[in-house]
Design a protein around this motif. Structure first.
Motif, PDB file in Angstrom:
ATOM      1  N   PRO A 117      42.935  45.059  32.052  1.00 45.99           N
ATOM      2  CA  PRO A 117      41.613  44.373  31.055  1.00 45.99           C
ATOM      3  C   PRO A 117      41.414  42.982  31.388  1.00 45.99           C
ATOM      4  N   HIS A 118      40.339  42.717  31.947  1.00 47.21           N
ATOM      5  CA  HIS A 118      39.692  41.435  32.403  1.00 47.21           C
ATOM      6  C   HIS A 118      38.408  41.192  31.777  1.00 47.21           C
ATOM      7  N   GLY A 119      38.459  39.448  31.513  1.00 45.11           N
ATOM      8  CA  GLY A 119      36.940  39.339  31.113  1.00 45.11           C
ATOM      9  C   GLY A 119      36.057  39.811  32.269  1.00 45.11           C
ATOM     10  N   THR A 120      34.538  39.905  31.886  1.00 48.26           N
ATOM     11  CA  THR A 120      33.649  40.425  32.920  1.00 48.26           C
ATOM     12  C   THR A 120      33.027  39.356  33.737  1.00 48.26           C
ATOM     13  N   ASP A 121      33.205  37.980  33.535  1.00 51.97           N
ATOM     14  CA  ASP A 121      32.312  37.031  33.980  1.00 51.97           C
ATOM     15  C   ASP A 121      32.956  36.883  35.688  1.00 51.97           C
ATOM     16  N   THR A 122      34.090  36.871  35.828  1.00 55.01           N
ATOM     17  CA  THR A 122      34.688  36.719  37.217  1.00 55.01           C
ATOM     18  C   THR A 122      35.557  38.021  37.637  1.00 55.01           C
TER      19      THR A 122
END
Lengths: 431, 431
Positions: free
Chosen positions: A172-177
């Motif tokens: 699970p990861h922030g979408t920005d990068t």
């Protein structure tokens, strides 16, 4: 943000507390669930209910909404989930932060990054019907703060879990990068025997149209039910809530600031689609699972820059970056062009030892430096054509390649060779 | 590149010379035309014929092609063109170079920039059925070399022709930086009473699928037959040869290195489509023609930079550019984010007097700096949100705005105000 005066008054009148069960009817739609805390990022005319299926949902309340108190405390009856047998396989979930991570902290509803491993699993009950989940939190940061050390940690931990027997990893990861991270993991994890799937969410928990749960569950289904073994990004395939697209980690880019289907495969088909109700369809070749071990090669040269060419770009302003970086990726215009004066500066930097890779700010299509004289000049000077690589992927690849070798010919050869699906086959140039 | 041995032998056997009339049959297709010189950029298995309608066409010759010599010298009969009455209106064509300009030098077939005003008109006979053409060459350069002075020249000359009575201007332009130039012209030519239409070509004259003629003719039709008066970019609407899209000059971006429909309107509908066989359809509001005069405001601050944020971007490496530029446009991640350490550097640059505008590298969608703390910090520090402007358009606009005022509040206000269609209405944030 606090509730609107209208909602505050309503809740007071009902004597409803957090944890009580409410019914909300908006026109023909009725929602029954447990009232969740209203947090600082929620819109003032929204209340958040935790539904019996475990999802949080944000519901807009207007004067035409009908809100009633069903019971004090949580609803007694739980709608049974459709029966499904777990595969018995173990999927490792390595949390890194971002909207998706904060999302699953369902007890508070807050969107600031804060979660425990237990929350992560508990928030998505369906996932336990698919596989055994081993959830851990590596760190919890917004993805715009993700850096090279974070990439290295993720790669090492993912390799470790896979070598220990996990059927795959969900990140699970922030979408920005997310596209930068997926490219970095792809290069670091070369002989991957099991898949690593990055998932994110574009909608936080107070929106009715959240995509976090479906993306997480789809990633688990994809890992358990297919033999694909690469670094992938899995996000909604369209703005409707029907399927997820599985993108190759080196070919994917966030192409919209807010849509749920913000991620697009560029110069490459989507590898697979995961239907939320049914099957998984493949649309491209992919690397297969194996029983070998993976060795994470996480070394990266960090003195690398990504520069977009623009008319008026001044050689004197960018001279230092060009000359003092170990590597520079340029996103040139069209087929990979820059102005004549920037071309001279770049040539001089290459002669001084900087590895320069030319990509295109068009994003779609392939660079071709052989059409015009200035392009041929750049090639002669040693500028490395980026083929159809995304500028962002070329940047990450150059960091990785420069950590493998300092030989200019070898650097050029590696950059022009398809290592992780980052370069597509050359299509018919007549097309 | 010279002819393939097969074609060389064929031409020798036919005793065909440049200027002779040939018939080429490939399967069911037959082409009759005048043999044109083969130039250095032509593919070796292509011969170029000038057809009776004035078009050059490149035809791939294989062993199954049937090639015959019809006559020595040019074909006698000219297929009559469909009768059409010129509107009597004068359209000014101001050549600047690029593939489209070289293309229309039909006598040599060369793709290096070289044309005279006479060639430009003569190459597109249909255009004279639509309007009176006054063609001039301002300069002849590849568009990656287009700079601020070139923008100023085009704006001044276009204003001059329009004020002298032209119904509009067509600017043939290289495609690489056409979107930057169209944005610059849009800001420089504020009260435009007649349209300025940039056209380009993605296919050179030795390709059967050229788009130069259709784009030029469509631009003339659009100028003469509609009342729209803005700066537009007109290019093929799809990869098929059926219609052209008219894009708003501030909302258009080259999104493919080679496709004929490389140009896309971003965060905005295409303004109109011009069917090659028939009508012109509008899909958005537009500014109407008037009888007023236009005053070109061509001053630009050139000490402005466009920087794409990337993970690992080092504040120390970019510190000088941030602090020493008058203005910087950042294409941040997602809603308009950068890492915390870059945010600190940017805040310090803003405090030092640099105007910083935040856009998104996603390109599609709107920036929103109010969702997260770091974004709100940037806003508080004076970073100007770029709304849904393209980074490239924001860069050009900032150059123009900084030449109008040095007052920080006024700069911020102008950047956040929609001046030339560069900022779309805010859509429902729930979408």
């Amino acid at each position: 943000m606090s509730y609107s005066p209208f909602i505050s008054e309503l809740i007071k009148k009902l004597d409803a507390k957090e944890g009580d069960t409410l019914s909300v009817r908006n026109g023909e739609r009725e929602y029954v669930g447990t009232l969740m805390p209203h947090h600082e990022f929620s819109l003032e005319d929204i209340i958040i209910l935790k539904l019996s299926n475990g999802y949080n949902i944000g519901i807009r309340i207007s004067e035409s909404s009908s809100v009633t108190l069903i019971s004090k405390g949580a609803a007694k009856e739980k709608k049974p989930r459709p029966e499904q047998h777990s595969s018995g396989k173990t999927v490792s979930v390595l949390g890194t932060g971002g909207t998706i991570a904060s999302y699953v902290d369902y007890r508070t509803g807050a969107v600031h990054p804060a979660l425990s491993a237990g929350d992560l699993v508990a928030a998505v009950p369906e996932i336990k019907d698919i596989c055994d989940v081993k959830a851990e939190v590596l760190f919890s940061i917004f993805s715009e703060n993700m850096n090279v050390e974070n990439w290295q940690t993720i790669a090492e931990e993912a390799a470790d879990r896979i070598n220990a027997g996990a059927e795959g990893c969900i990140i699970p990861h922030g979408t920005d990068t997310m596209g930068y991270t997926s490219a970095a993991l792809a290069f670091m994890l070369g002989d991957l025997p099991k898949p690593v799937v990055l998932v994110g969410a574009q909608r936080s928990s107070d929106r009715p149209s959240s995509d976090a749960y479906t993306n997480l569950v789809s990633a688990a289904r994809f890992i358990v039910n297919t033999d694909a073994s690469e670094v992938f990004v899995l996000m909604h395939a369209s703005s409707s809530d029907s399927s997820a697209a599985v993108h190759r980690g080196t070919k994917v880019r966030k192409m919209h600031t807010s849509r749920r289907d913000a991620f697009k495969s560029v110069n490459s088909p989507v590898v697979a689609t995961v239907d939320f109700e049914g099957g998984i369809d493949f649309h491209a070749d992919y690397r297969k699972k194996s029983s070998s071990k993976v060795c994470a090669q996480t070394e990266m040269e960090t003195n690398v820059a990504l520069l977009q060419y623009f008319p008026g770009m001044s050689p004197s302003v960018f001279s230092r970056i060009l000359h003092e970086s170990s590597g520079v990726v340029i996103s040139g215009t069209g087929l990979g062009h820059v102005s004549s004066d920037m071309a001279e500066e770049i040539k001089s930097a290459v002669q001084g030892g900087t590895s320069v890779v030319m990509t295109s700010q068009c994003l779609y299509g392939r660079t071709n430096l052989n059409v015009y004289n200035t392009g041929r000049d750049l090639i002669s000077a040693g500028v490395i054509p980026g083929e159809d690589m995304l500028p962002e992927t070329a940047y990450v690849k150059l960091m990785w390649v420069l950590a493998q070798t300092s030989d200019a010919d070898k650097i050029s050869e590696m950059m022009r060779t398809n290592l992780r699906g980052e370069i597509s086959d050359r299509r018919d140039i007549s097309e």
